[in-house]
Design a protein around this motif. Structure first.
Motif, PDB file in Angstrom:
ATOM      1  N   ILE A  57       7.546  40.287 -77.157  1.00 32.07           N
ATOM      2  CA  ILE A  57       8.544  41.331 -76.904  1.00 32.07           C
ATOM      3  C   ILE A  57       8.499  42.419 -77.966  1.00 32.07           C
ATOM      4  O   ILE A  57       8.771  43.595 -77.691  1.00 32.07           O
ATOM      5  CB  ILE A  57       9.939  40.682 -76.809  1.00 32.07           C
ATOM      6  N   TYR A  60       7.139  46.046 -77.598  1.00 38.88           N
ATOM      7  CA  TYR A  60       7.791  47.066 -76.778  1.00 38.88           C
ATOM      8  C   TYR A  60       8.810  47.896 -77.550  1.00 38.88           C
ATOM      9  O   TYR A  60       9.527  48.700 -76.962  1.00 38.88           O
ATOM     10  CB  TYR A  60       8.458  46.398 -75.565  1.00 38.88           C
ATOM     11  N   VAL A  62      11.745  47.390 -78.984  1.00 34.97           N
ATOM     12  CA  VAL A  62      13.086  47.315 -78.435  1.00 34.97           C
ATOM     13  C   VAL A  62      14.127  47.398 -79.545  1.00 34.97           C
ATOM     14  O   VAL A  62      13.868  47.068 -80.703  1.00 34.97           O
ATOM     15  CB  VAL A  62      13.288  46.027 -77.612  1.00 34.97           C
ATOM     16  N   VAL A  65      18.296  42.767 -77.495  1.00 33.08           N
ATOM     17  CA  VAL A  65      17.932  41.788 -76.478  1.00 33.08           C
ATOM     18  C   VAL A  65      19.192  41.395 -75.722  1.00 33.08           C
ATOM     19  O   VAL A  65      20.242  41.149 -76.332  1.00 33.08           O
ATOM     20  CB  VAL A  65      17.298  40.541 -77.114  1.00 33.08           C
ATOM     21  N   ARG A 118      16.797  50.792 -76.248  1.00 36.01           N
ATOM     22  CA  ARG A 118      15.716  50.139 -75.519  1.00 36.01           C
ATOM     23  C   ARG A 118      15.973  48.631 -75.538  1.00 36.01           C
ATOM     24  O   ARG A 118      16.090  48.029 -76.610  1.00 36.01           O
ATOM     25  CB  ARG A 118      14.370  50.462 -76.173  1.00 36.01           C
ATOM     26  N   ALA A 120      15.322  44.631 -74.212  1.00 40.33           N
ATOM     27  CA  ALA A 120      14.561  43.547 -73.601  1.00 40.33           C
ATOM     28  C   ALA A 120      15.547  42.635 -72.886  1.00 40.33           C
ATOM     29  O   ALA A 120      16.544  42.207 -73.476  1.00 40.33           O
ATOM     30  CB  ALA A 120      13.792  42.762 -74.649  1.00 40.33           C
ATOM     31  N   VAL A 122      16.121  39.064 -71.342  1.00 42.72           N
ATOM     32  CA  VAL A 122      15.508  37.751 -71.540  1.00 42.72           C
ATOM     33  C   VAL A 122      16.283  36.691 -70.759  1.00 42.72           C
ATOM     34  O   VAL A 122      17.513  36.638 -70.825  1.00 42.72           O
ATOM     35  CB  VAL A 122      15.470  37.392 -73.040  1.00 42.72           C
ATOM     36  N   GLN A 136      19.828  43.756 -65.509  1.00 40.06           N
ATOM     37  CA  GLN A 136      19.182  45.062 -65.627  1.00 40.06           C
ATOM     38  C   GLN A 136      20.095  46.165 -65.101  1.00 40.06           C
ATOM     39  O   GLN A 136      20.237  47.221 -65.727  1.00 40.06           O
ATOM     40  CB  GLN A 136      17.868  45.050 -64.851  1.00 40.06           C
ATOM     41  N   PRO A 146      16.247  49.339 -69.930  1.00 44.31           N
ATOM     42  CA  PRO A 146      15.458  48.098 -69.909  1.00 44.31           C
ATOM     43  C   PRO A 146      13.973  48.441 -69.958  1.00 44.31           C
ATOM     44  O   PRO A 146      13.498  49.283 -69.192  1.00 44.31           O
ATOM     45  CB  PRO A 146      15.835  47.463 -68.566  1.00 44.31           C
ATOM     46  N   VAL A 148      11.439  45.723 -70.882  1.00 44.73           N
ATOM     47  CA  VAL A 148      10.603  44.537 -70.705  1.00 44.73           C
ATOM     48  C   VAL A 148      11.503  43.360 -70.346  1.00 44.73           C
ATOM     49  O   VAL A 148      12.683  43.330 -70.720  1.00 44.73           O
ATOM     50  CB  VAL A 148       9.792  44.223 -71.986  1.00 44.73           C
ATOM     51  N   GLY A 150      11.576  39.159 -70.582  1.00 45.21           N
ATOM     52  CA  GLY A 150      10.959  38.024 -71.247  1.00 45.21           C
ATOM     53  C   GLY A 150      11.494  36.716 -70.700  1.00 45.21           C
ATOM     54  O   GLY A 150      12.669  36.619 -70.330  1.00 45.21           O
ATOM     55  N   GLU A 171       6.916  39.434 -69.821  1.00 43.76           N
ATOM     56  CA  GLU A 171       6.230  38.606 -70.807  1.00 43.76           C
ATOM     57  C   GLU A 171       6.787  37.198 -70.692  1.00 43.76           C
ATOM     58  O   GLU A 171       7.978  36.975 -70.798  1.00 43.76           O
ATOM     59  CB  GLU A 171       6.455  39.148 -72.218  1.00 43.76           C
TER      60      GLU A 171
END
Length: 204
Positions: A57, A60, A62, A65, A118, A120, A122, A136, A146, A148, A150, A171
């Protein structure tokens, strides 16, 4: 450890059961993971997996999270700690409507603002992506971006991310094959097979 052995170890640890299940997304599926919450009872045992997911992660760039309660948020908090980043969570505020796809809602705590951040997203396990998709949407509504997704494990007919995840990169540490069926065309329903209650799967 390669993808195949990692997925086998994770599905065994998560109490994988087969049957004919109604998933939160509204899809029917043949795989149920009965022991997701138990995965986080001993967080230290997950340290190698958390470190590897955090490494993936980190590429990216970020700012924080975010994960859906319960399991996803536990993992998101561990990843955020590993990366020394902010952590947010969403909680399901509306259960799925019977017969509808992707109707469950997950919301950030009231007043959470993520302008320009930004993020992530998860989750512990991503199948059709119901909780991740709803998280999201909530991050977007709060002004975040959003970038990425994970997961420790993804499930599905192929390793390709589900279309519900809007094309975001995913990921993950491993992928395990499972079947997903639209209720309207579910072969198990066509055969007259009743839905399996998760509690029955857990005891089988």
């Amino acid at each position: 450890m390669n993808d195949v052995s990692t997925s086998a170890a994770l599905t065994a640890r998560l109490g994988a059961r087969t049957g004919h299940f109604l998933l939160e997304s509204g899809y029917h599926g043949n795989l149920w993971l009965a022991d997701l919450d138990d995965l986080f009872r001993r967080p230290r045992a997950l340290s190698p997996q958390v470190a590897e997911l955090a490494r993936l992660i980190s590429a990216y760039d970020v700012d924080g999270v975010c994960g859906p309660l319960t399991g996803g948020a536990f993992l998101a908090a561990l990843v955020a700690r590993e990366l020394d980043l902010d952590f947010w969570w969403t909680e399901r505020t509306r259960p799925p409507d019977a017969g509808s796809l992707y109707s469950a809602e997950y919301r950030l705590p009231p007043g959470t603002r993520l302008e320009g951040r930004r993020v992530a997203i998860v989750d512990d396990v991503v199948n059709a992506g119901s909780a991740v998709r709803a998280t999201q949407d909530s991050v977007l509504a709060a002004g975040g971006s959003p970038v990425v997704i994970g997961a420790l494990l993804t499930l599905g007919p192929s390793a390709d991310p589900p279309a519900a995840l809007s094309g975001l990169p995913v990921e993950r540490l491993a992928h395990a094959h499972s079947e997903l069926w639209d209720p309207a065309t579910c072969p198990r329903c066509a055969d007259g097979s009743p839905l399996t209650e998760p509690e029955a799967a857990r005891s089988s």
